[in-house]
Design a protein around this motif. Structure first.
Motif, PDB file in Angstrom:
ATOM      1  N   THR A 222     -29.716 -81.544   7.147  1.00  0.00           N
ATOM      2  CA  THR A 222     -28.754 -80.448   7.289  1.00  0.00           C
ATOM      3  C   THR A 222     -29.305 -79.289   8.105  1.00  0.00           C
ATOM      4  O   THR A 222     -28.572 -78.359   8.430  1.00  0.00           O
ATOM      5  CB  THR A 222     -28.326 -79.933   5.906  1.00  0.00           C
ATOM      6  OG1 THR A 222     -29.488 -79.488   5.187  1.00  0.00           O
ATOM      7  CG2 THR A 222     -27.630 -81.033   5.114  1.00  0.00           C
ATOM      8  N   GLY A 223     -30.593 -79.332   8.407  1.00  0.00           N
ATOM      9  CA  GLY A 223     -31.192 -78.275   9.217  1.00  0.00           C
ATOM     10  C   GLY A 223     -32.601 -78.652   9.623  1.00  0.00           C
ATOM     11  O   GLY A 223     -33.295 -79.373   8.900  1.00  0.00           O
ATOM     12  N   VAL A 224     -33.021 -78.175  10.793  1.00  0.00           N
ATOM     13  CA  VAL A 224     -34.368 -78.429  11.301  1.00  0.00           C
ATOM     14  C   VAL A 224     -34.975 -77.093  11.715  1.00  0.00           C
ATOM     15  O   VAL A 224     -34.380 -76.353  12.511  1.00  0.00           O
ATOM     16  CB  VAL A 224     -34.360 -79.395  12.506  1.00  0.00           C
ATOM     17  CG1 VAL A 224     -35.780 -79.620  13.022  1.00  0.00           C
ATOM     18  CG2 VAL A 224     -33.705 -80.721  12.131  1.00  0.00           C
ATOM     19  N   GLU A 225     -36.148 -76.765  11.164  1.00  0.00           N
ATOM     20  CA  GLU A 225     -36.818 -75.513  11.509  1.00  0.00           C
ATOM     21  C   GLU A 225     -37.316 -75.563  12.951  1.00  0.00           C
ATOM     22  O   GLU A 225     -37.888 -76.566  13.390  1.00  0.00           O
ATOM     23  CB  GLU A 225     -38.008 -75.266  10.576  1.00  0.00           C
ATOM     24  CG  GLU A 225     -37.624 -75.012   9.131  1.00  0.00           C
ATOM     25  CD  GLU A 225     -36.992 -73.647   8.929  1.00  0.00           C
ATOM     26  OE1 GLU A 225     -37.245 -72.747   9.766  1.00  0.00           O
ATOM     27  OE2 GLU A 225     -36.244 -73.477   7.954  1.00  0.00           O
ATOM     28  N   ALA A 226     -37.096 -74.471  13.678  1.00  0.00           N
ATOM     29  CA  ALA A 226     -37.556 -74.398  15.065  1.00  0.00           C
ATOM     30  C   ALA A 226     -39.074 -74.536  15.128  1.00  0.00           C
ATOM     31  O   ALA A 226     -39.796 -73.991  14.281  1.00  0.00           O
ATOM     32  CB  ALA A 226     -37.121 -73.074  15.687  1.00  0.00           C
ATOM     33  N   ASP A 227     -39.556 -75.273  16.115  1.00  0.00           N
ATOM     34  CA  ASP A 227     -40.994 -75.464  16.364  1.00  0.00           C
ATOM     35  C   ASP A 227     -41.720 -76.181  15.234  1.00  0.00           C
ATOM     36  O   ASP A 227     -42.951 -76.180  15.186  1.00  0.00           O
ATOM     37  CB  ASP A 227     -41.694 -74.122  16.636  1.00  0.00           C
ATOM     38  CG  ASP A 227     -41.140 -73.418  17.865  1.00  0.00           C
ATOM     39  OD1 ASP A 227     -40.816 -74.124  18.840  1.00  0.00           O
ATOM     40  OD2 ASP A 227     -41.024 -72.187  17.846  1.00  0.00           O
ATOM     41  N   SER A 228     -40.988 -76.781  14.306  1.00  0.00           N
ATOM     42  CA  SER A 228     -41.609 -77.520  13.208  1.00  0.00           C
ATOM     43  C   SER A 228     -42.021 -78.908  13.693  1.00  0.00           C
ATOM     44  O   SER A 228     -41.612 -79.353  14.773  1.00  0.00           O
ATOM     45  CB  SER A 228     -40.621 -77.653  12.049  1.00  0.00           C
ATOM     46  OG  SER A 228     -39.517 -78.464  12.439  1.00  0.00           O
ATOM     47  N   PRO A 229     -42.833 -79.630  12.904  1.00  0.00           N
ATOM     48  CA  PRO A 229     -43.161 -81.012  13.282  1.00  0.00           C
ATOM     49  C   PRO A 229     -41.922 -81.871  13.499  1.00  0.00           C
ATOM     50  O   PRO A 229     -41.887 -82.700  14.417  1.00  0.00           O
ATOM     51  CB  PRO A 229     -43.986 -81.497  12.084  1.00  0.00           C
ATOM     52  CG  PRO A 229     -44.630 -80.264  11.553  1.00  0.00           C
ATOM     53  CD  PRO A 229     -43.597 -79.192  11.716  1.00  0.00           C
ATOM     54  N   ALA A 230     -40.895 -81.671  12.661  1.00  0.00           N
ATOM     55  CA  ALA A 230     -39.664 -82.449  12.817  1.00  0.00           C
ATOM     56  C   ALA A 230     -38.999 -82.156  14.156  1.00  0.00           C
ATOM     57  O   ALA A 230     -38.559 -83.073  14.863  1.00  0.00           O
ATOM     58  CB  ALA A 230     -38.707 -82.142  11.670  1.00  0.00           C
ATOM     59  N   ALA A 231     -38.910 -80.862  14.503  1.00  0.00           N
ATOM     60  CA  ALA A 231     -38.275 -80.485  15.766  1.00  0.00           C
ATOM     61  C   ALA A 231     -39.054 -81.029  16.956  1.00  0.00           C
ATOM     62  O   ALA A 231     -38.472 -81.533  17.925  1.00  0.00           O
ATOM     63  CB  ALA A 231     -38.160 -78.964  15.852  1.00  0.00           C
ATOM     64  N   GLN A 232     -40.370 -80.945  16.890  1.00  0.00           N
ATOM     65  CA  GLN A 232     -41.193 -81.414  17.999  1.00  0.00           C
ATOM     66  C   GLN A 232     -41.112 -82.925  18.173  1.00  0.00           C
ATOM     67  O   GLN A 232     -41.257 -83.437  19.285  1.00  0.00           O
ATOM     68  CB  GLN A 232     -42.637 -80.968  17.789  1.00  0.00           C
ATOM     69  CG  GLN A 232     -42.816 -79.457  17.876  1.00  0.00           C
ATOM     70  CD  GLN A 232     -44.225 -79.006  17.555  1.00  0.00           C
ATOM     71  OE1 GLN A 232     -45.125 -79.819  17.376  1.00  0.00           O
ATOM     72  NE2 GLN A 232     -44.422 -77.693  17.476  1.00  0.00           N
ATOM     73  N   ALA A 233     -40.861 -83.642  17.060  1.00  0.00           N
ATOM     74  CA  ALA A 233     -40.756 -85.101  17.142  1.00  0.00           C
ATOM     75  C   ALA A 233     -39.372 -85.565  17.570  1.00  0.00           C
ATOM     76  O   ALA A 233     -39.182 -86.740  17.896  1.00  0.00           O
ATOM     77  CB  ALA A 233     -41.112 -85.721  15.793  1.00  0.00           C
ATOM     78  N   GLY A 234     -38.377 -84.656  17.542  1.00  0.00           N
ATOM     79  CA  GLY A 234     -37.040 -85.017  17.988  1.00  0.00           C
ATOM     80  C   GLY A 234     -36.034 -85.257  16.885  1.00  0.00           C
ATOM     81  O   GLY A 234     -34.924 -85.731  17.149  1.00  0.00           O
ATOM     82  N   ILE A 235     -36.369 -84.946  15.632  1.00  0.00           N
ATOM     83  CA  ILE A 235     -35.401 -85.071  14.540  1.00  0.00           C
ATOM     84  C   ILE A 235     -34.347 -83.980  14.696  1.00  0.00           C
ATOM     85  O   ILE A 235     -34.667 -82.829  15.003  1.00  0.00           O
ATOM     86  CB  ILE A 235     -36.105 -84.967  13.170  1.00  0.00           C
ATOM     87  CG1 ILE A 235     -37.085 -86.129  12.996  1.00  0.00           C
ATOM     88  CG2 ILE A 235     -35.087 -84.951  12.034  1.00  0.00           C
ATOM     89  CD1 ILE A 235     -37.916 -86.046  11.729  1.00  0.00           C
ATOM     90  N   ARG A 236     -33.080 -84.333  14.477  1.00  0.00           N
ATOM     91  CA  ARG A 236     -31.979 -83.401  14.703  1.00  0.00           C
ATOM     92  C   ARG A 236     -31.115 -83.257  13.449  1.00  0.00           C
ATOM     93  O   ARG A 236     -31.063 -84.153  12.609  1.00  0.00           O
ATOM     94  CB  ARG A 236     -31.085 -83.891  15.846  1.00  0.00           C
ATOM     95  CG  ARG A 236     -31.787 -84.106  17.167  1.00  0.00           C
ATOM     96  CD  ARG A 236     -30.804 -84.690  18.168  1.00  0.00           C
ATOM     97  NE  ARG A 236     -31.447 -85.078  19.423  1.00  0.00           N
ATOM     98  CZ  ARG A 236     -30.825 -85.736  20.400  1.00  0.00           C
ATOM     99  NH1 ARG A 236     -29.543 -86.081  20.250  1.00  0.00           N
ATOM    100  NH2 ARG A 236     -31.473 -86.051  21.502  1.00  0.00           N
ATOM    101  N   THR A 237     -30.429 -82.128  13.373  1.00  0.00           N
ATOM    102  CA  THR A 237     -29.420 -81.947  12.329  1.00  0.00           C
ATOM    103  C   THR A 237     -28.346 -83.016  12.490  1.00  0.00           C
ATOM    104  O   THR A 237     -27.869 -83.265  13.601  1.00  0.00           O
ATOM    105  CB  THR A 237     -28.789 -80.549  12.430  1.00  0.00           C
ATOM    106  OG1 THR A 237     -29.803 -79.561  12.252  1.00  0.00           O
ATOM    107  CG2 THR A 237     -27.709 -80.360  11.379  1.00  0.00           C
ATOM    108  N   GLY A 238     -27.978 -83.658  11.380  1.00  0.00           N
ATOM    109  CA  GLY A 238     -26.994 -84.733  11.420  1.00  0.00           C
ATOM    110  C   GLY A 238     -27.609 -86.115  11.364  1.00  0.00           C
ATOM    111  O   GLY A 238     -26.898 -87.103  11.131  1.00  0.00           O
ATOM    112  N   ASP A 239     -28.929 -86.204  11.569  1.00  0.00           N
ATOM    113  CA  ASP A 239     -29.607 -87.494  11.419  1.00  0.00           C
ATOM    114  C   ASP A 239     -29.630 -87.903   9.947  1.00  0.00           C
ATOM    115  O   ASP A 239     -29.592 -87.059   9.045  1.00  0.00           O
ATOM    116  CB  ASP A 239     -31.053 -87.409  11.925  1.00  0.00           C
ATOM    117  CG  ASP A 239     -31.147 -87.300  13.444  1.00  0.00           C
ATOM    118  OD1 ASP A 239     -30.143 -87.582  14.121  1.00  0.00           O
ATOM    119  OD2 ASP A 239     -32.237 -86.932  13.933  1.00  0.00           O
TER     120      ASP A 239
END
Length: 318
Positions: A222-239
Motif C-alpha cells: 500500500t506504500g513504498v518509502e522513498a529511497d528505501s531498499p524496496a524503492a531501490q529494488a523496484g517494488i511499487r505500490t499495488g504490487d
C-alpha cells in the motif's frame, strides 16, 4: 485531619522530594522537554535526534544552568542517555531498578512528574488501567511489556518519569504517536534499553520500507518509502508480495517476522505479482537503526534546517 487531607499532603511531599531529580532541557530554538535522573551520573529523556558527544543546555528546579553531554542515543526508540556534569550534586537519584521486578496491579495509582517549561514542575495522578504485553515504541523498538493509565498526558509529559505512590520508579512515558494512546515503558525495559544504548549496540534488524495490507489476493503493497531498499529494488505500490527468500507471505506479521530474523546488508529475493505477471527482485536490506537515523535527520531538516552545535556538530533536538 481527614484521611484524604493526609493523602494529599503525602503526595505533595512526594512531589517535592522527587522534583530535584528533574531537569528542563532546551530553550531558544530547541523544543523544551523533561529529563530525569536514573543513576548517579546519567539522565534519561526522549529526543528526536542526537549524536553522542552533543552538548545539551538544561536548568534544574532551582534555576541553575547546566550543560550535559549525550552519552548515547537509540534512534529506533528515541531514548537518549545524558551524562551529568561531575560537579553537580544534590539531585535526587532516580534509578530504573527499584520497581522493575514488580508489575503494578491494575487499579494502583501512579504519579507522573514533568518539567516541561519555565512555569515549573507539573504532576499528574492517574490509575493504572492496563498491564499489557509486547508492543513497540518509537520507530519499532520492541518491548516485552507496557503499562497504561486512565489519564491522557499533554505533550510536555513525553519522556516524564512515572512513580508509584511510595516513590519507586514505575517507568517512563513514551511519546504517543498520532492516533495512539500514551503508554509507560516499564523500569525493567528501560534498564535493558539503557544498557544497550550505553554499550552503543546498533539495531541491525532488517528494514525493507513498505507498508502492506493482507487482502484476499495476498499481501498488497500500500506504500513504498522513498529511497528505501524496496524503492531501490523496484517494488511499487499495488504490487502483491508472494514470498521473501522462498518463504510465503500472507500477512504483514509474516513480513515483520522474516525481517526480524534478517540483518542489514542481507540480500534477499522477493517474489511478487504486478498486474498478474510474476516477477522476482533482488533486494539489499539495511539495518533498522540506519533507517531510523535517516528518517530522524530528514524530519530535522523539515523543521527548520540542519541545526548545528559546537564545532559544526548537529545539535541535540528533543
Amino acid at each position: 485531619m481527614s484521611n484524604l487531607t493526609m493523602f494529599s499532603d503525602e503526595l505533595a511531599n512526594l512531589v517535592e522530594a522527587l522534583s530535584p531529580g528533574l531537569l528542563l532541557l532546551g530553550g531558544g530554538d530547541v523544543h523544551e522537554r523533561t529529563a530525569f535522573r536514573f543513576d548517579d551520573g546519567h539522565y534519561l529523556t526522549y529526543a528526536w535526534q542526537a549524536d553522542t558527544g552533543d552538548e545539551v543546555s538544561a536548568r534544574d528546579t532551582s534555576g541553575a544552568a547546566l550543560t550535559l553531554t549525550v552519552a548515547g542515543f537509540d534512534p529506533v526508540s528515541g531514548l537518549a542517555v545524558l551524562a551529568a556534569p561531575q560537579s553537580e550534586s544534590g539531585a535526587a537519584t532516580v534509578s530504573p531498578a527499584p520497581r522493575h521486578a514488580t508489575v503494578p496491579r491494575v487499579g494502583e495509582l501512579s504519579l507522573a512528574l514533568a518539567f516541561p517549561s519555565d512555569h515549573g514542575i507539573e504532576a499528574r495522578l492517574a490509575m493504572i488501567r492496563c498491564v499489557g504485553k509486547s508492543t513497540v515504541v518509537g520507530m519499532g523498538r520492541s518491548i516485552a511489556s507496557y503499562y497504561q493509565t486512565d489519564g491522557r498526558m499533554h505533550r510536555g509529559f513525553a519522556g516524564a518519569p512515572v512513580f508509584s505512590c511510595s516513590g519507586d520508579l514505575l517507568g517512563m512515558l513514551a511519546p504517543a504517536g498520532r492516533g495512539r494512546e500514551d503508554l509507560i515503558v516499564p523500569a525493567g525495559e528501560l534498564s535493558t534499553m539503557i544498557e544497550r544504548i550505553k554499550r552503543g549496540d546498533a539495531d541491525s534488524r532488517a528494514y525493507l520500507g513498505v507498508n502492506t495490507q493482507a487482502v484476499e489476493e495476498g499481501l498488497l503493497v500500500t506504500g513504498v518509502e522513498a529511497d528505501s531498499p524496496a524503492a531501490q529494488a523496484g517494488i511499487r505500490t499495488g504490487d502483491f508480495l508472494v514470498s521473501l527468500h522462498d518463504t510465503r507471505l500472507s500477512t504483514p506479521e509474516d513480513l515483520w517476522m522474516l525481517l526480524s530474523s534478517r540483518s542489514g546488508g542481507d540480500v534477499v529475493t522477493v517474489k511478487l505479482e504486478r498486474g498478474g505477471v510474476p516477477q522476482e527482485l533482488e533486494v539489499t536490506l539495511i539495518g533498522l537503526d540506519l533507517e531510523a537515523r535517516k528518517h530522524r535527520r530528514g524530519r530535522g531538516h523539515g523543521r527548520g534546517g540542519n541545526r548545528q552545535g559546537r564545532g559544526g556538530r548537529r545539535s541535540f533536538e528533543p
